[in-house]
Motif scaffolding. Structure first.
Motif, mmCIF file in Angstrom:
data_model
loop_
_atom_site.group_PDB
_atom_site.id
_atom_site.type_symbol
_atom_site.label_atom_id
_atom_site.label_comp_id
_atom_site.label_asym_id
_atom_site.label_seq_id
_atom_site.Cartn_x
_atom_site.Cartn_y
_atom_site.Cartn_z
ATOM 1 N N SER A 110 0.685 -1.214 0.030
ATOM 2 C CA SER A 110 -0.058 0.172 0.103
ATOM 3 C C SER A 110 0.929 1.224 -0.080
ATOM 4 O O SER A 110 2.017 1.127 0.470
ATOM 5 N N ASN A 111 0.276 2.336 -0.413
ATOM 6 C CA ASN A 111 0.772 3.468 -0.314
ATOM 7 C C ASN A 111 0.614 4.144 1.391
ATOM 8 O O ASN A 111 -0.170 3.532 1.782
ATOM 9 N N GLU A 249 -5.019 1.225 7.066
ATOM 10 C CA GLU A 249 -6.207 2.105 6.549
ATOM 11 C C GLU A 249 -6.849 2.921 7.913
ATOM 12 O O GLU A 249 -7.185 4.195 7.853
ATOM 13 N N ARG A 293 -2.288 8.853 2.362
ATOM 14 C CA ARG A 293 -3.220 8.283 1.515
ATOM 15 C C ARG A 293 -2.518 6.798 1.179
ATOM 16 O O ARG A 293 -1.486 6.576 0.983
ATOM 17 N N SER A 294 -3.652 5.920 0.881
ATOM 18 C CA SER A 294 -3.133 4.472 0.632
ATOM 19 C C SER A 294 -3.151 4.066 -0.811
ATOM 20 O O SER A 294 -2.554 3.170 -1.120
ATOM 21 N N GLU A 295 -3.624 4.796 -1.584
ATOM 22 C CA GLU A 295 -3.528 4.730 -3.036
ATOM 23 C C GLU A 295 -2.316 4.682 -3.644
ATOM 24 O O GLU A 295 -1.419 5.548 -3.309
ATOM 25 N N ASP A 297 0.073 5.279 -6.834
ATOM 26 C CA ASP A 297 0.176 5.542 -8.354
ATOM 27 C C ASP A 297 1.254 4.780 -8.986
ATOM 28 O O ASP A 297 2.567 4.960 -8.871
#
Length: 327
Positions: A110-111, A249, A293-295, A297
């Motif tokens: 994860s980010n 999260e 943030r966990s998204e 790129d």
């Protein structure tokens, strides 16, 4: 008699194959009683600090012990991950990518954060642009770390380089917590550094931010910190990994919704780890440069990997296709 012996041998072989197949395809987690977690005393590693302090990880991993280790740079973190000293943890993308492309036993889960990284120059040193770094001594946390790669990318855009790449900028590896003293003693001209250390330099009056978090390469969208695990650990313990991700999260949500309480947790953790008591207002300034943030790129990460290859940190294929956790 001979026939019965043959039948017995065949039966034993079939049973052995069944046992071997069952062992190789079992989906249950490997029997462990402790999960070892690594992270740095940096603001971008706050999901680790909050997750531990608020009990998010402990709650998700009920019944398991949680050990923690702290690291001054990504190279030492990746060494500890590779040798099994830690199972999971937080690190910058640079060391993770370099180790993965060298065949390292790592998977990206994860980010954790973006932003945070800035260029600080000593107050008595003139700076009007990257070209002013010619002949200067600039610190990064370690060779090949995220800060180091960002510095080299900034120089590359202007046709410049560090001395190791045939350029004129002297880069030195220096722990962020010691940069204030190095600037005060005029042993450094500047540093590409993470928070809260940049804000501390400003508050101490020894340096100023000349390239902010959104002005570094990729407009600051390179992950400051990611969550990784040893691939063998993740594949043997997928349920533990998924539970840890749930705690991760929760920690990110807490950070984004409870700034004042988060500052107190981060401040106390950094004091305990580094013995530095940082004023709360420093963190208020720092948090303006860090975004949790966990998204992930993937495109930015791939470009970052390509940069690492261009700079000679890795050889061969720079593809990150199999880096990501797909559970």
């Amino acid at each position: 008699m001979k026939k019965s012996k043959v039948s017995l041998l065949i039966g034993i072989l079939i049973l052995s194959l069944v046992v071997i197949t069952a062992c190789s395809t079992a989906s249950v987690d490997k029997e462990i009683d402790t999960v070892s977690v690594g992270y740095f005393p940096n603001l971008s590693h706050a999901p680790a600090m909050v997750g531990i302090e608020e009990g998010f990880f402990a709650e998700e991993l009920e019944g398991l012990n949680l050990d923690t280790m702290h690291f001054p740079n990504g190279s030492l973190f990746m060494d500890a991950l590779s040798t099994g000293q830690i199972d999971i943890g937080y690190v910058g993308p640079g060391p993770m990518i370099n180790r993965y492309l060298q065949g390292g036993d790592v998977v990206l889960l994860s980010n954790a954060s973006v932003g945070e990284n800035v260029l600080v120059m000593r107050n008595d040193v003139e700076y009007n642009g990257v070209e002013d770094l010619h002949g200067k001594i600039i610190a990064t946390a370690s060779t090949g770390c995220t800060h180091d790669l960002l510095l080299r990318k900034m120089l590359q855009v202007e046709g410049m380089a560090v001395e190791e790449n045939g350029g004129t900028v002297q880069r030195v590896a220096q722990r962020p917590a010691t940069n204030v003293g190095m600037l005060q003693q005029k042993q450094l001209h500047g540093a590409l550094v993470s928070e809260p250390w940049a804000s501390i330099m400003e508050a101490e009056g020894v340096g100023r931010v000349v390239v902010d978090a959104t002005e570094v390469p990729w407009d600051g969208n390179v992950p400051a910190t990611v969550l990784v695990a040893r691939r063998s650990f993740a594949e043997e313990n997928p349920e533990i990994v998924e539970k840890f991700l749930k705690g991760h999260e929760q920690a990110i949500n807490y950070l984004n919704e409870n700034e004042e309480a988060s500052i107190e947790i981060i401040r106390n953790q950094i004091k305990e780890i580094t013995d530095q008591d940082i004023a709360p207002e420093i963190f208020e300034t720092s948090l303006a440069r860090v975004f949790y943030r966990s998204e992930i790129d993937k495109d930015v990460l791939q470009e970052f990997a390509d940069l690492s290859k261009d700079l000679g940190f890795i050889n061969g294929d720079a593809s990150l296709e199999n880096l990501f956790w797909l559970e």
